[in-house]
Design a protein around this motif. Structure first.
Motif, mmCIF file in Angstrom:
data_model
loop_
_atom_site.group_PDB
_atom_site.id
_atom_site.type_symbol
_atom_site.label_atom_id
_atom_site.label_comp_id
_atom_site.label_asym_id
_atom_site.label_seq_id
_atom_site.Cartn_x
_atom_site.Cartn_y
_atom_site.Cartn_z
ATOM 1 N N ALA A 137 0.572 -1.131 0.160
ATOM 2 C CA ALA A 137 -0.155 -0.311 0.018
ATOM 3 C C ALA A 137 0.729 1.454 0.218
ATOM 4 O O ALA A 137 0.431 2.690 -0.897
ATOM 5 C CB ALA A 137 -1.011 0.402 1.146
ATOM 6 N N SER A 138 2.176 1.106 0.648
ATOM 7 C CA SER A 138 2.989 2.261 1.122
ATOM 8 C C SER A 138 3.321 2.346 -0.330
ATOM 9 O O SER A 138 3.799 3.479 -1.149
ATOM 10 C CB SER A 138 3.899 2.141 1.783
ATOM 11 N N PHE A 139 3.606 1.334 -1.219
ATOM 12 C CA PHE A 139 4.493 1.615 -2.834
ATOM 13 C C PHE A 139 3.409 1.859 -3.573
ATOM 14 O O PHE A 139 3.730 3.044 -4.311
ATOM 15 C CB PHE A 139 4.958 0.415 -2.446
ATOM 16 N N GLY A 140 2.112 1.696 -3.667
ATOM 17 C CA GLY A 140 1.665 1.881 -4.548
ATOM 18 C C GLY A 140 0.989 3.471 -4.113
ATOM 19 O O GLY A 140 1.228 4.301 -5.496
ATOM 20 N N ILE A 141 0.574 3.688 -3.549
ATOM 21 C CA ILE A 141 0.328 5.385 -3.065
ATOM 22 C C ILE A 141 1.397 6.032 -3.037
ATOM 23 O O ILE A 141 1.260 7.728 -3.843
ATOM 24 C CB ILE A 141 -0.547 5.694 -1.902
ATOM 25 N N GLN A 142 2.390 6.362 -2.514
ATOM 26 C CA GLN A 142 3.734 7.336 -2.491
ATOM 27 C C GLN A 142 5.000 6.774 -3.618
ATOM 28 O O GLN A 142 4.804 7.817 -3.636
ATOM 29 C CB GLN A 142 4.015 6.560 -1.286
ATOM 30 N N GLU A 143 4.962 5.507 -4.042
ATOM 31 C CA GLU A 143 5.773 5.968 -5.312
ATOM 32 C C GLU A 143 5.057 6.036 -6.261
ATOM 33 O O GLU A 143 5.681 6.375 -7.585
ATOM 34 C CB GLU A 143 6.485 4.402 -4.935
ATOM 35 N N LEU A 144 4.427 5.238 -6.339
ATOM 36 C CA LEU A 144 2.993 4.893 -7.768
ATOM 37 C C LEU A 144 1.794 6.183 -8.011
ATOM 38 O O LEU A 144 1.620 6.390 -9.171
ATOM 39 C CB LEU A 144 2.754 3.920 -8.006
#
Length: 590
Positions: free
Chosen positions: A369-376
């Motif tokens: 979730a962190s990667f999806g929201i913050q990075e992508l």
């Protein structure tokens, strides 16, 4: 014996005033009665006819000559022509012998089991058990062979020498310590179980692992003192140079029987591999293995036995989530550190002796979730999950984490665990694609099922959607089944054998066990290796000192990303994100 009985009968009736025909009938009746007393014919049977006797005798002669095919034909002809013959059981037994010699082992096993159902006398039963063992042995099914040979040893008032010889000869062909350990566990307390330990001790002695061999021989003396090979074990023990016992007893708790047996065996290999790297001759560590049997009560009992009986200073395991709580509670109560490999987050009021080296569901969804929201830059997510406790857990955790980070779950779909056709669900996804928002789809399932879903998605023209997954995606089905649909997916795991950073571990493990390690092996290897290095460098003398040293570990570089443990014993690691690029799984560079 029969000639003597017949002569007595003839002498006693010769002078009686019977006609020749009456004498002949009386002779046949008396002979039948004598045979009945000897147990040759069932009580309800009639004496065999001359034709049956002739066929049986022809088969016997051919069997003695070693012409098994022709003997088989004679015996089969007897059964076809006289299916209710009093010679039926004797004929079937000889047919089983013919099948055995003709290498038709499955046919032999079938006939022999039919004969067992007819409750033969003990002398014939031991012959049947022996033949069953022989046929399974020739099929390379050693466990079943030992099972039938062992049954023969339980028959009283019978000679057991031949069965014991067969058991010894079979076990003497085994070189794998894992297989010997499995035999000892399966047949613990029996003749075969103890002899497997003796064989194991011989192998360890030949390898120069004298301390391990001595330990095994001591266990034989404790558990199998009445067996005829105990003298051989004593002589072998006297040949081993005396050295001090291993300094550290390490308890190992894994499922080595039941539905999860294969996972337990894989974990055991990884743990052994780690300790062999640090203690090739087994002179420092004594690994004491116990089978949790996939049962919480059994796991709890095993923990108590390891601590109170074997005096272990630390325990590696358990592996299964259903065993974790009770095993951890017992270790905490007895104040001996435990490094669990279970995914279940252990919830004890106090757990300072309980450590975990596993990938928890919460860690995975937080990373995704962190990667999806913050990075992508994703804001909208869908969840497509299986109707199972596993799927429900991941669905709830992912939804909770996305909401916490400011994202939105726009839709949730459920499917059945055994479902293979996802056409209706794909229609819903096609509608989503007509909206302007950027969407990601989270699927918590195995690499096989996800491969099916992805292949059907691409077949229906689904494009541009970001697919997110968990560590169970990391398997061959993702690529072989998913095909083009797997390209660009993102999933989280702690380990990939293709990662260059773990090349040395992968190559060494593959050389030792002829297969590539997976995540379960990486986690167990890291836990065991960290423990071995800690003991070698810090020399702790009590379980309490081991616990304190485990809490001090930091910046460890494990193949599964392990760096240390938090204050409450949970793993400190940074999970790795993986993607599929050009048909291969590779680490994702943000």
């Amino acid at each position: 014996m029969w000639r003597r009985l017949i002569a007595i009968y003839q002498k006693s009736t010769m002078s009686l005033p019977f006609t020749l025909e009456v004498k002949r009938k009386l002779f046949h009746f008396s002979l039948f009665f004598l045979l009945l007393l000897q147990g040759f014919y069932p009580a309800w049977s009639q004496p065999p006819s001359p034709e049956e006797t002739a066929l049986f005798r022809e088969g016997e002669v051919l069997l003695e000559k070693g012409d098994f095919q022709k003997a088989l034909w004679r015996f089969q002809q007897l059964i076809r022509s006289s299916p209710r013959s009093s010679l039926l059981d004797e004929t079937k037994f000889r047919i089983a012998i013919c099948y055995t010699e003709l290498k038709r082992h499955q046919d032999a096993i079938r006939i022999l089991k039919e004969l067992l159902d007819r409750l033969p006398p003990p002398d014939r039963m031991i012959q049947i058990f022996t033949l069953l063992g022989d046929n399974h042995s020739r099929l390379k099914d050693r466990l079943q062979a030992l099972h039938w040979y062992g049954k023969g040893l339980f028959l009283p008032e019978q000679s057991h020498d031949e069965l014991k010889r067969k058991i010894r000869e079979l076990i003497d062909t085994i070189e794998s310590e894992e297989e010997l350990a499995r035999i000892e566990t399966t047949f613990r307390g029996t003749y075969g179980g103890g002899y497997a330990k003796l064989r194991w001790a011989k192998i360890e002695k030949a390898r120069g692992n004298h301390l391990q061999a001595q330990k095994i021989l001591m266990e034989i003396g404790k558990d199998y003192p009445s067996m005829d090979y105990w003298v051989q074990a004593k002589e072998l023990s006297e040949e081993i140079p005396f050295r001090t016992r291993p300094k550290y007893n390490i308890g190992i708790l894994l499922p080595l029987s039941g539905p999860s047996k294969s996972f337990g065996e894989r974990a055991w290999q990884a743990i052994q591999f780690a300790f062999k790297e640090k203690d090739r001759k087994g002179e420092i560590f004594s690994l004491i293995l116990r089978d949790s049997k996939g049962n919480p009560q059994e796991a709890e009992r095993a923990v108590e036995d390891l601590i109170k009986g074997e005096k272990v200073m630390v325990i590696l395991g358990p592996l299964l989530s259903l065993n974790a709580e009770r095993a951890a509670k017992k270790a905490q109560q007895l104040k001996v550190p435990m490094i669990s490999f279970s995914q279940k987050e252990i919830s004890l009021e106090k757990r300072d002796f309980v450590f975990q080296n596993s990938i928890t569901p919460l860690e995975q969804v937080q990373t995704l979730a962190s990667f999806g929201i913050q990075e992508l830059g994703l804001r909208t997510f869908g969840i497509f999950y299986p109707n199972s406790p596993f799927g429900l857990l991941f669905k709830n955790l992912f939804k909770q984490e996305v909401t916490r980070l400011g994202g939105k779950v726009s839709g949730i779909l459920i499917y059945q665990e055994d479902q293979t056709d996802f056409q209706q669900e794909i229609q819903w996804f096609l509608k989503i694609q007509n909206t302007p928002k950027k969407e990601a789809l989270f699927i918590p399932d195995s690499h096989h099922r996800v491969g099916i879903i992805l292949s059907q998605m691409v077949a229906h023209g689904i494009k541009g959607m970001t697919f997110l997954g968990i560590h169970t995606w990391n398997g061959p089905g993702l690529l072989s089944i998913g095909g083009r649909g797997a390209e660009g997916v993102i999933f989280v795991d702690a380990f990939s054998p293709e990662d260059p950073k773990v090349k040395s571990f992968v190559e060494g493990f593959q050389k030792e066990y002829r297969r590539k390690p997976e995540t379960i092996e990486a986690l167990c290897y890291d836990g065991a290796k960290l423990l071995a290095e800690l003991i070698l460098s810090k020399s702790p003398s009590t379980p309490l000192e081991i616990k304190e040293e485990l809490l001090r570990v930091s910046n460890y570089r494990g193949v599964s990303g392990l760096t240390g443990f938090s204050e409450n014993g949970t793993t400190i690691r940074k999970l790795t994100l993986y993607t599929v690029k050009n048909g291969k799984i590779a680490p994702l560079s943000p």
